[in-house]
Design a protein around this motif. Structure first.
Motif, PDB file in Angstrom:
ATOM      1  N   VAL A 100       0.850  -1.189   0.000  1.00 34.34           N
ATOM      2  CA  VAL A 100       0.000   0.000   0.000  1.00 34.34           C
ATOM      3  C   VAL A 100       0.883   1.236   0.000  1.00 34.34           C
ATOM      4  CG1 VAL A 100      -1.691   1.325   1.339  1.00 34.34           C
ATOM      5  CG2 VAL A 100      -1.869  -1.168   1.229  1.00 34.34           C
ATOM      6  N   GLN A 101       0.611   2.161  -0.933  1.00 31.42           N
ATOM      7  CA  GLN A 101       1.309   3.439  -0.977  1.00 31.42           C
ATOM      8  C   GLN A 101       0.271   4.546  -1.093  1.00 31.42           C
ATOM      9  OE1 GLN A 101       4.242   2.498  -4.261  1.00 31.42           O
ATOM     10  NE2 GLN A 101       5.418   3.912  -2.995  1.00 31.42           N
ATOM     11  N   LEU A 102       0.212   5.399  -0.081  1.00 27.51           N
ATOM     12  CA  LEU A 102      -0.669   6.563  -0.109  1.00 27.51           C
ATOM     13  C   LEU A 102       0.207   7.804  -0.010  1.00 27.51           C
ATOM     14  CD1 LEU A 102      -3.455   5.482   2.418  1.00 27.51           C
ATOM     15  CD2 LEU A 102      -3.510   5.317  -0.070  1.00 27.51           C
ATOM     16  N   ASN A 103       0.186   8.638  -1.028  1.00 25.02           N
ATOM     17  CA  ASN A 103       0.944   9.881  -0.996  1.00 25.02           C
ATOM     18  C   ASN A 103      -0.060  11.017  -0.890  1.00 25.02           C
ATOM     19  OD1 ASN A 103       2.446  12.193  -1.500  1.00 25.02           O
ATOM     20  ND2 ASN A 103       3.881  11.097  -2.803  1.00 25.02           N
ATOM     21  N   LEU A 104      -0.109  11.631   0.279  1.00 25.88           N
ATOM     22  CA  LEU A 104      -1.052  12.715   0.555  1.00 25.88           C
ATOM     23  C   LEU A 104      -0.413  14.093   0.390  1.00 25.88           C
ATOM     24  CD1 LEU A 104      -2.485  11.152   3.835  1.00 25.88           C
ATOM     25  CD2 LEU A 104      -3.462  10.993   1.567  1.00 25.88           C
ATOM     26  N   SER A 105       0.837  14.142  -0.068  1.00 23.25           N
ATOM     27  CA  SER A 105       1.566  15.416  -0.092  1.00 23.25           C
ATOM     28  C   SER A 105       0.954  16.444  -1.033  1.00 23.25           C
ATOM     29  CB  SER A 105       3.038  15.184  -0.452  1.00 23.25           C
ATOM     30  OG  SER A 105       3.145  14.655  -1.753  1.00 23.25           O
ATOM     31  N   ARG A 106       0.319  16.019  -2.125  1.00 26.30           N
ATOM     32  CA  ARG A 106      -0.315  16.969  -3.043  1.00 26.30           C
ATOM     33  C   ARG A 106      -1.826  16.764  -3.100  1.00 26.30           C
ATOM     34  NH1 ARG A 106       3.211  16.710  -8.377  1.00 26.30           N
ATOM     35  NH2 ARG A 106       2.223  14.695  -8.335  1.00 26.30           N
ATOM     36  N   ALA A 107      -2.349  16.018  -2.155  1.00 27.85           N
ATOM     37  CA  ALA A 107      -3.781  15.726  -2.123  1.00 27.85           C
ATOM     38  C   ALA A 107      -4.566  16.934  -1.642  1.00 27.85           C
ATOM     39  CB  ALA A 107      -4.044  14.533  -1.206  1.00 27.85           C
ATOM     40  N   GLU A 108      -5.839  16.946  -1.986  1.00 30.07           N
ATOM     41  CA  GLU A 108      -6.745  18.016  -1.572  1.00 30.07           C
ATOM     42  C   GLU A 108      -7.560  17.506  -0.385  1.00 30.07           C
ATOM     43  OE1 GLU A 108     -10.740  20.105  -3.284  1.00 30.07           O
ATOM     44  OE2 GLU A 108      -9.146  19.656  -4.716  1.00 30.07           O
ATOM     45  N   PHE A 109      -7.450  18.216   0.737  1.00 30.57           N
ATOM     46  CA  PHE A 109      -8.166  17.835   1.951  1.00 30.57           C
ATOM     47  C   PHE A 109      -9.442  18.653   2.058  1.00 30.57           C
ATOM     48  CE2 PHE A 109      -3.898  16.459   2.705  1.00 30.57           C
ATOM     49  CZ  PHE A 109      -4.021  15.322   3.466  1.00 30.57           C
ATOM     50  N   GLU A 110     -10.588  17.971   2.109  1.00 29.55           N
ATOM     51  CA  GLU A 110     -11.871  18.645   2.257  1.00 29.55           C
ATOM     52  C   GLU A 110     -12.169  18.948   3.722  1.00 29.55           C
ATOM     53  OE1 GLU A 110     -14.682  16.017   0.462  1.00 29.55           O
ATOM     54  OE2 GLU A 110     -14.032  16.516  -1.560  1.00 29.55           O
ATOM     55  N   HIS A 111     -11.498  18.252   4.625  1.00 29.27           N
ATOM     56  CA  HIS A 111     -11.744  18.389   6.053  1.00 29.27           C
ATOM     57  C   HIS A 111     -10.413  18.632   6.758  1.00 29.27           C
ATOM     58  CE1 HIS A 111     -15.838  16.819   5.557  1.00 29.27           C
ATOM     59  NE2 HIS A 111     -15.289  16.043   4.637  1.00 29.27           N
ATOM     60  N   SER A 112     -10.473  19.315   7.886  1.00 34.69           N
ATOM     61  CA  SER A 112      -9.251  19.598   8.636  1.00 34.69           C
ATOM     62  C   SER A 112      -8.719  18.357   9.344  1.00 34.69           C
ATOM     63  CB  SER A 112      -9.496  20.716   9.647  1.00 34.69           C
ATOM     64  OG  SER A 112     -10.529  20.349  10.542  1.00 34.69           O
ATOM     65  N   ALA A 113      -9.574  17.367   9.553  1.00 36.38           N
ATOM     66  CA  ALA A 113      -9.156  16.108  10.175  1.00 36.38           C
ATOM     67  C   ALA A 113      -9.574  14.955   9.267  1.00 36.38           C
ATOM     68  CB  ALA A 113      -9.788  15.942  11.544  1.00 36.38           C
ATOM     69  N   VAL A 114      -8.676  13.995   9.090  1.00 38.34           N
ATOM     70  CA  VAL A 114      -8.925  12.838   8.236  1.00 38.34           C
ATOM     71  C   VAL A 114      -8.606  11.581   9.037  1.00 38.34           C
ATOM     72  CG1 VAL A 114      -8.097  11.609   6.192  1.00 38.34           C
ATOM     73  CG2 VAL A 114      -8.396  14.074   6.105  1.00 38.34           C
ATOM     74  N   ASP A 115      -9.464  10.594   8.930  1.00 42.60           N
ATOM     75  CA  ASP A 115      -9.237   9.300   9.570  1.00 42.60           C
ATOM     76  C   ASP A 115      -8.927   8.276   8.494  1.00 42.60           C
ATOM     77  OD1 ASP A 115      -9.791   9.806  12.389  1.00 42.60           O
ATOM     78  OD2 ASP A 115     -11.817  10.269  11.708  1.00 42.60           O
ATOM     79  N   ILE A 116      -7.790   7.592   8.644  1.00 43.24           N
ATOM     80  CA  ILE A 116      -7.415   6.513   7.730  1.00 43.24           C
ATOM     81  C   ILE A 116      -7.411   5.223   8.535  1.00 43.24           C
ATOM     82  CG2 ILE A 116      -5.625   5.568   6.231  1.00 43.24           C
ATOM     83  CD1 ILE A 116      -4.673   8.448   5.749  1.00 43.24           C
ATOM     84  N   GLU A 117      -8.271   4.296   8.137  1.00 41.36           N
ATOM     85  CA  GLU A 117      -8.349   3.004   8.818  1.00 41.36           C
ATOM     86  C   GLU A 117      -7.690   1.957   7.935  1.00 41.36           C
ATOM     87  OE1 GLU A 117     -11.634  -0.342   9.925  1.00 41.36           O
ATOM     88  OE2 GLU A 117     -12.249   1.750  10.126  1.00 41.36           O
ATOM     89  N   LEU A 118      -6.638   1.351   8.446  1.00 43.89           N
ATOM     90  CA  LEU A 118      -5.915   0.308   7.717  1.00 43.89           C
ATOM     91  C   LEU A 118      -6.338  -1.063   8.222  1.00 43.89           C
ATOM     92  CD1 LEU A 118      -2.301   1.807   7.824  1.00 43.89           C
ATOM     93  CD2 LEU A 118      -3.964   1.993   5.966  1.00 43.89           C
ATOM     94  N   GLN A 119      -6.669  -1.948   7.307  1.00 40.68           N
ATOM     95  CA  GLN A 119      -6.944  -3.351   7.624  1.00 40.68           C
ATOM     96  C   GLN A 119      -6.068  -4.150   6.669  1.00 40.68           C
ATOM     97  OE1 GLN A 119      -8.653  -4.421  10.211  1.00 40.68           O
ATOM     98  NE2 GLN A 119      -9.238  -2.336  10.739  1.00 40.68           N
ATOM     99  N   LEU A 120      -4.828  -4.422   7.087  1.00 41.89           N
ATOM    100  CA  LEU A 120      -3.852  -5.049   6.213  1.00 41.89           C
ATOM    101  C   LEU A 120      -3.398  -6.381   6.790  1.00 41.89           C
ATOM    102  CD1 LEU A 120      -1.691  -1.870   5.479  1.00 41.89           C
ATOM    103  CD2 LEU A 120      -3.687  -2.698   4.241  1.00 41.89           C
ATOM    104  N   GLY A 121      -3.339  -7.389   5.936  1.00 43.42           N
ATOM    105  CA  GLY A 121      -2.874  -8.712   6.357  1.00 43.42           C
ATOM    106  C   GLY A 121      -1.358  -8.786   6.319  1.00 43.42           C
ATOM    107  N   THR A 122      -0.811  -8.965   5.120  1.00 43.81           N
ATOM    108  CA  THR A 122       0.638  -8.987   4.962  1.00 43.81           C
ATOM    109  C   THR A 122       1.026  -7.952   3.921  1.00 43.81           C
ATOM    110  OG1 THR A 122       0.573 -10.653   3.226  1.00 43.81           O
ATOM    111  CG2 THR A 122       0.777 -11.447   5.494  1.00 43.81           C
ATOM    112  N   GLY A 123       2.260  -7.538   3.972  1.00 40.12           N
ATOM    113  CA  GLY A 123       2.735  -6.530   3.032  1.00 40.12           C
ATOM    114  C   GLY A 123       2.997  -5.223   3.744  1.00 40.12           C
ATOM    115  N   MET A 168      -2.569  -3.999  11.393  1.00 39.39           N
ATOM    116  CA  MET A 168      -1.604  -4.499  10.407  1.00 39.39           C
ATOM    117  C   MET A 168      -1.079  -5.820  10.925  1.00 39.39           C
ATOM    118  SD  MET A 168       0.586  -1.310   9.012  1.00 39.39           S
ATOM    119  CE  MET A 168       1.355  -2.414   7.844  1.00 39.39           C
ATOM    120  N   GLY A 169      -1.127  -6.846  10.091  1.00 44.85           N
ATOM    121  CA  GLY A 169      -0.642  -8.167  10.492  1.00 44.85           C
ATOM    122  C   GLY A 169       0.864  -8.266  10.365  1.00 44.85           C
ATOM    123  N   TYR A 170       1.323  -8.757   9.220  1.00 43.09           N
ATOM    124  CA  TYR A 170       2.753  -8.948   8.983  1.00 43.09           C
ATOM    125  C   TYR A 170       3.206  -7.929   7.945  1.00 43.09           C
ATOM    126  CZ  TYR A 170       1.921 -13.279  11.379  1.00 43.09           C
ATOM    127  OH  TYR A 170       1.557 -14.211  12.306  1.00 43.09           O
TER     128      TYR A 170
END
Length: 180
Positions: A100-123, A168-170
């Motif tokens: 998983v690669q999330l690059n938020l450096s040039r993203a547009e934020f609609e809200h002052s607070a953002v919640d990111i929920e990760l459900q990752l097995g391996t990787g 996050m698992g492994y």
């Protein structure tokens, strides 16, 4: 003729009071009300005895933005977001196997607070946040490896607050602040 007794005002539960406090703080953070207006509103909310008192304080605030939630999910493979993209209020990222690669450096934020929920097995996962972002990883649970993140003091006030939670698992999560 004797007048009918009035219904007693409904008591305020703590959840309603907390919600009102959060709405006032959000309105202040977004610049809709002044510091004095927030203080006055907080005083009214914390001393309110009836629901109607809360309603009158909140009626002066702008309408709440609807919380937007998006889910990105794959069974196996790669999840990648970069460049100019719109970040929702809640982002759920689910992957059993993959990177998983999330690059938020040039993203547009609609809200002052953002919640990111990760459900990752391996990787592994890598999240690049804006330079002035404030990151909270208190609610993230890792199984095998620790998260790599060095807290950074924002270079200027007003950056987005990014809360990362989930499991996050492994694999390892690396969080970096953008250089520019």
């Amino acid at each position: 003729m004797t007048p009918l007794p009035k219904d007693p005002p409904s008591p305020i539960d703590e959840e309603a009071r907390d919600t009102a406090v959060q709405r006032l703080q959000a309105a202040y953070a977004e610049g809709h009300i002044s510091h004095e207006e927030m203080d006055e509103g907080l005083d009214q909310v914390l001393t309110a005895k009836a629901h109607s008192e809360l309603v009158s304080v909140l009626a002066t605030l702008p309408a709440e933005k609807a919380a937007s939630t998006s889910t990105i999910a794959v069974g196996s493979g790669r999840i990648k977001r970069r460049g100019a993209w719109r970040v929702p209020r809640m982002l759920k990222v689910e992957s059993a196997f993959g990177k998983v690669q999330l690059n938020l450096s040039r993203a547009e934020f609609e809200h002052s607070a953002v919640d990111i929920e990760l459900q990752l097995g391996t990787g592994k996962a890598k999240i690049t946040v804006p330079r002035d972002a404030i990151v909270d990883i208190e609610e993230l649970h890792t199984g095998w490896k620790d998260t790599r993140y060095k807290t950074r003091r924002p270079s200027r006030p007003g950056g987005p607050r990014i809360r990362i939670s989930g499991t996050m698992g492994y694999g390892r999560l690396t969080i970096r602040h953008a250089r520019r």
